[in-house]
Motif scaffolding. Sequence first.
Motif, PDB file in Angstrom:
ATOM      1  N   ILE A  40       0.851  -1.187   0.000  1.00 25.71           N
ATOM      2  CA  ILE A  40       0.000   0.000   0.000  1.00 25.71           C
ATOM      3  C   ILE A  40       0.891   1.243   0.000  1.00 25.71           C
ATOM      4  O   ILE A  40       1.751   1.411   0.861  1.00 25.71           O
ATOM      5  CB  ILE A  40      -0.931   0.017   1.220  1.00 25.71           C
ATOM      6  N   MET A  41       0.636   2.112  -0.970  1.00 26.67           N
ATOM      7  CA  MET A  41       1.382   3.373  -1.062  1.00 26.67           C
ATOM      8  C   MET A  41       0.560   4.518  -0.459  1.00 26.67           C
ATOM      9  O   MET A  41       1.089   5.299   0.322  1.00 26.67           O
ATOM     10  CB  MET A  41       1.743   3.674  -2.516  1.00 26.67           C
ATOM     11  N   THR A  42      -0.726   4.615  -0.846  1.00 29.36           N
ATOM     12  CA  THR A  42      -1.591   5.660  -0.291  1.00 29.36           C
ATOM     13  C   THR A  42      -3.008   5.126  -0.122  1.00 29.36           C
ATOM     14  O   THR A  42      -3.432   4.224  -0.838  1.00 29.36           O
ATOM     15  CB  THR A  42      -1.661   6.916  -1.199  1.00 29.36           C
ATOM     16  N   VAL A  43      -3.709   5.713   0.831  1.00 30.14           N
ATOM     17  CA  VAL A  43      -5.135   5.443   1.040  1.00 30.14           C
ATOM     18  C   VAL A  43      -5.829   6.794   1.120  1.00 30.14           C
ATOM     19  O   VAL A  43      -5.478   7.635   1.948  1.00 30.14           O
ATOM     20  CB  VAL A  43      -5.387   4.641   2.334  1.00 30.14           C
ATOM     21  N   GLN A  57       4.912  -0.869   6.951  1.00 31.49           N
ATOM     22  CA  GLN A  57       4.680  -1.613   5.715  1.00 31.49           C
ATOM     23  C   GLN A  57       3.386  -2.406   5.822  1.00 31.49           C
ATOM     24  O   GLN A  57       3.244  -3.256   6.698  1.00 31.49           O
ATOM     25  CB  GLN A  57       5.866  -2.532   5.435  1.00 31.49           C
ATOM     26  N   TYR A  58       2.466  -2.104   4.921  1.00 27.55           N
ATOM     27  CA  TYR A  58       1.173  -2.774   4.875  1.00 27.55           C
ATOM     28  C   TYR A  58       0.990  -3.359   3.480  1.00 27.55           C
ATOM     29  O   TYR A  58       1.259  -2.684   2.483  1.00 27.55           O
ATOM     30  CB  TYR A  58       0.039  -1.791   5.196  1.00 27.55           C
ATOM     31  N   TYR A  59       0.529  -4.596   3.448  1.00 25.26           N
ATOM     32  CA  TYR A  59       0.422  -5.315   2.183  1.00 25.26           C
ATOM     33  C   TYR A  59      -0.925  -6.016   2.048  1.00 25.26           C
ATOM     34  O   TYR A  59      -1.501  -6.455   3.040  1.00 25.26           O
ATOM     35  CB  TYR A  59       1.500  -6.406   2.081  1.00 25.26           C
ATOM     36  N   TYR A  60      -1.377  -6.126   0.810  1.00 20.86           N
ATOM     37  CA  TYR A  60      -2.421  -7.054   0.426  1.00 20.86           C
ATOM     38  C   TYR A  60      -1.698  -8.208  -0.255  1.00 20.86           C
ATOM     39  O   TYR A  60      -0.932  -7.984  -1.192  1.00 20.86           O
ATOM     40  CB  TYR A  60      -3.368  -6.441  -0.613  1.00 20.86           C
ATOM     41  N   GLN A  70      -1.382  -7.952   5.483  1.00 15.24           N
ATOM     42  CA  GLN A  70      -0.152  -8.134   6.245  1.00 15.24           C
ATOM     43  C   GLN A  70       0.316  -6.797   6.769  1.00 15.24           C
ATOM     44  O   GLN A  70       0.542  -5.859   6.017  1.00 15.24           O
ATOM     45  CB  GLN A  70       0.914  -8.802   5.377  1.00 15.24           C
ATOM     46  N   GLY A  71       0.430  -6.717   8.056  1.00 14.22           N
ATOM     47  CA  GLY A  71       0.797  -5.500   8.770  1.00 14.22           C
ATOM     48  C   GLY A  71       0.239  -5.641  10.168  1.00 14.22           C
ATOM     49  O   GLY A  71      -0.039  -6.748  10.629  1.00 14.22           O
ATOM     50  N   ASN A  72       0.055  -4.526  10.857  1.00 17.67           N
ATOM     51  CA  ASN A  72      -0.511  -4.584  12.199  1.00 17.67           C
ATOM     52  C   ASN A  72      -1.717  -3.659  12.259  1.00 17.67           C
ATOM     53  O   ASN A  72      -1.543  -2.447  12.231  1.00 17.67           O
ATOM     54  CB  ASN A  72       0.529  -4.169  13.228  1.00 17.67           C
TER      55      ASN A  72
END
Length: 142
Positions: A40-43, A57-60, A70-72
Amino acid sequence: MKSRIFRYMGIVVLVAGLMALAVSCRKKSPNGKLDGMWRIMTVENKSTGEVVTPEGQYYYCMNLHVVQLQGNPGADGNMQYSKSEGEVTMDFPYVGNTINSASNPYKVYGIWSSPVTFKVVTLNGKRLVLESPESVVTMRRF
């Protein structure tokens, strides 16, 4: 003469076994370029116009009919992708009512409710943009 027959039979059995192994071990994904790990770059919150770059770092991670956040916090869910409709629907049944609460920790993923349906705005080998009624999530392939 018998050794030659056994040799040919051995070769035929080996070739048949290799052919069976080659065609039976892979399940082709119906998702095409959607499958993979996306950072994820931006929301963007569509109601306020605020664009957030997640700290950390957050991932799909998407594969077949499964999505992992994946992240917290992280979460596992079910995913349905319709190429013809250009939509992906995700459901996270194991997080309880956490997603649907006022203190939703999954907004960092652009998820305001479960299940959520995203319109696939952009999908290529390097970039993925998903849009729900509440958010726009921009990602890059990891």
